[in-house]
Design an enzyme around this catalytic site. Structure first.
Site, PDB file in Angstrom:
ATOM      1  N   SER A  35      -8.033  53.550 -27.004  1.00 47.31           N
ATOM      2  CA  SER A  35      -7.129  53.028 -28.036  1.00 47.31           C
ATOM      3  C   SER A  35      -7.848  52.040 -28.946  1.00 47.31           C
ATOM      4  O   SER A  35      -7.557  51.963 -30.148  1.00 47.31           O
ATOM      5  CB  SER A  35      -5.911  52.362 -27.390  1.00 47.31           C
ATOM      6  N   TYR A 138      -1.005  36.571 -25.864  1.00 46.84           N
ATOM      7  CA  TYR A 138      -2.257  37.075 -25.291  1.00 46.84           C
ATOM      8  C   TYR A 138      -2.763  36.133 -24.199  1.00 46.84           C
ATOM      9  O   TYR A 138      -3.041  36.553 -23.066  1.00 46.84           O
ATOM     10  CB  TYR A 138      -3.299  37.242 -26.388  1.00 46.84           C
ATOM     11  N   HIS A 184     -12.848  38.651 -35.761  1.00 51.38           N
ATOM     12  CA  HIS A 184     -13.870  37.709 -35.339  1.00 51.38           C
ATOM     13  C   HIS A 184     -14.750  37.294 -36.514  1.00 51.38           C
ATOM     14  O   HIS A 184     -15.063  38.107 -37.393  1.00 51.38           O
ATOM     15  CB  HIS A 184     -14.720  38.311 -34.218  1.00 51.38           C
TER      16      HIS A 184
END
Length: 319
Positions: A35, A138, A184
């Protein structure tokens, strides 16, 4: 020679970990649903099984010596707007994996955790004894899995190590970073260097740091991978060891941008915008426990070296 299952082994960190295991002479099976990972990221020599974490029970048997669990949904922003996905994949998936390990008699686990479990730090450098108060879903799911692993170690003798990553960067040969969407800093600055974005946004330049921009702890992905192999050796039955992985020093956003300028020789358009809510001024790890318990010391702490390895990978693997 030992045999290990690497969940998420087609992803950025997972591919580098799998490559290091193979180089050390181990047998490796990668479980990844692709994914976010890439089939070509699975190192040659590793067996590949396409599937979710919940499918681990169809793969694991008593021939495996341990599991390195790196599969997870990991976009902080997405976790806030779609929390159900994160609880389902990260927590429920990890519970299924650990149950499958127990059923197969596989009693060693190295878990990919995160500095996001700490939330806003009360002091830096951040030690493992710091308060855990994640500010997003998260981080909350990763902390929940850490608690799950502790319970499993106490109740059923699992030998486990959680590695809390700070900012992972760099590349290792053919294995590097290519997220979609990208969040990032270093690959985002590369996009500006390549003309793929008009500028790089600097979110705030009025923080209490030497140049006013946020400071983060960057660790080379190969150093991170080496810690995983050391963690396999350090894992002890009935114990759950938690270690931070970082360089123990930080680089500011502007220092990262300047490093990319030096390494690439290209101009980087920069635009300063307002702060993002919840961005701490400084996030730097204390990795003393990893040094003492694992015998681990980062061997590639220089920012320009980290950036150079990442830049080489980017040029050789265009999006």
């Amino acid at each position: 020679m030992s045999r290990y299952l690497v969940t998420g082994g087609a992803g950025y960190v997972g591919s580098v970990v799998a490559a290091h295991l193979l180089e050390a002479g181990h047998r490796v099976t990668v479980l990844d649903d692709l994914s976010t990972g890439f089939r070509e990221g699975v190192p040659a020599g590793a067996e590949f099984v396409q599937g979710r974490i919940q499918d681990a029970g169809t793969v694991l048997d008593a021939s495996f010596d341990g599991v390195l669990h790196l599969a997870a949904s990991s976009q902080v922003g997405e976790s806030v707007v779609d929390p159900e996905k994160y609880w389902r994949n990260n927590v429920a998936g990890s519970l299924e994996l650990i149950s499958a390990m127990r059923a197969a008699g596989v009693r060693k686990l190295v878990f990919s955790s995160t500095a996001a479990t700490y939330g806003e730090p009360e002091s830096v450098p951040i030690a493992e004894t710091a308060r855990t108060a994640p500010t997003n879903t998260y981080g909350a799911t990763k902390l929940a899995v850490d608690h799950l692993i502790t319970s499993e170690a106490v109740a059923h003798g699992l030998a486990a190590v959680s590695l809390r990553y700070f900012n992972v960067a760099g590349a290792y040969g053919a294995y590097g970073e290519r997220h979609d969407p990208e969040s990032h800093l270093i690959p985002l600055v590369f996009q500006a260097a390549l003309g793929q974005r008009e500028h790089i946004a600097v979110y705030g330049d009025d923080y209490p740091t030497p140049d006013g921009t946020c400071i983060r702890d960057y660790i080379h992905v190969a150093d991170l991978a080496e810690a995983h192999l050391l963690a396999l050796d350090a894992a002890a039955p009935g114990e759950h060891l938690i270690c931070n992985l970082g360089n123990g020093s930080g680089f500011s956003v502007r220092e990262v941008i300047e490093s990319v300028r030096r390494v690439t020789g290209r101009e980087i358009p920069v635009r300063t915008v307002g702060r993002r809510a919840g961005d701490p001024a400084v996030l730097v790890a204390s990795a003393e426990r990893a040094h003492q318990a694992l015998g681990w010391t980062p061997r590639r702490p220089n920012l320009d070296d980290i950036v150079a390895d990442a830049w080489k990978f980017t040029l050789e693997h265009p999006a």
